[in-house]
Motif scaffolding. Structure first.
Motif: not given
Lengths: 112, 115
Positions: B61-81
């Protein structure tokens, strides 16, 4: 921790022949699932077959069947009547409690 | 029937840049996952979600963040690639119930290069 080992990096088979891909796993979970996924050059992950650990009967899907040996923690895939379209990477995977672990894969080439 | 859709399909970043990968599924699945696939290796689980508003760490998981605000969507974020995050990223979803429970259905993948 769960681990999955595929000891055959590459294999080849003649068209219409049978080939078996090996997989072993290690887990402390009692309730888990085992899978074989196929990844052709398109990169898409395609489910080949699934086995529930609590079922003793080996799963089959048309030309694909597994040999599930729970005590030995072995889960091999047999492909019968191999076809050119079976050429792909094959990944063995084990899932428990939403944690899926994959092996490193076996590259299978079906030769005409 | 789209299944699991990932956007974008390709992306090139410079070290330190940020980006978000989007995964959308139209199968009403409860569970969603993000994996990375590096050469010579199988897929490794980054984060997963068992429902709207909930996320959990996977194997890497290190270096990544995620969010699931809606059931159908799942976002993967890289803050500082970082160059070590160069990989192919896969999203998957699965159902909690029914005959196909625990079967994960995958998107087509996103190839990310970090220079």
């Amino acid at each position: 921790a769960q681990t999955v080992t595929q000891s055959q990096p590459e294999m080849s088979v003649q068209e219409a022949e049978t080939v078996t891909l090996s997989c072993t796993y290690d887990t402390s979970e009692s309730n888990y699932y085992l899978f074989w996924y196929k990844q052709p050059p398109s990169r898409q992950m395609i489910l080949v077959i699934r086995q529930e650990a609590y079922k003793q009967q080996n799963a089959t899907e048309n030309r694909f069947s597994v040999n599930f040996q729970k005590a030995a923690k072995s889960f091999s895939l047999k492909i019968s009547d191999s076809q050119l379209g079976d050429t792909a990477m094959y990944f063995c995977a084990q899932e428990a409690n939403n944690d899926m672990r994959f092996g490193a894969g076996t590259r299978l080439t079906v030769k005409p | 029937n789209a299944g699991v859709t990932q956007t974008p399909k390709f992306r090139v970043l410079k070290t330190g840049q940020s980006m978000t990968l989007l995964c959308a599924q139209d199968m009403n699945h409860e569970y969603m996952y993000w994996y990375r696939q590096d050469p010579g290796m199988g897929l490794r689980l980054i984060h997963y979600s068992v429902g709207e508003g909930t996320t959990a760490k996977g194997e890497v998981p290190d270096g990544y963040n995620v969010s699931r605000l809606k059931k159908q969507n799942f976002l993967l974020g890289l803050e500082s690639a970082a160059p070590s995050q160069t990989s192919v990223y896969f999203c998957a979803s699965s159902s909690l119930l029914g005959g196909n429970s625990n079967i994960q259905y995958f998107g087509a993948g996103t190839r990310l290069s970090v220079l």
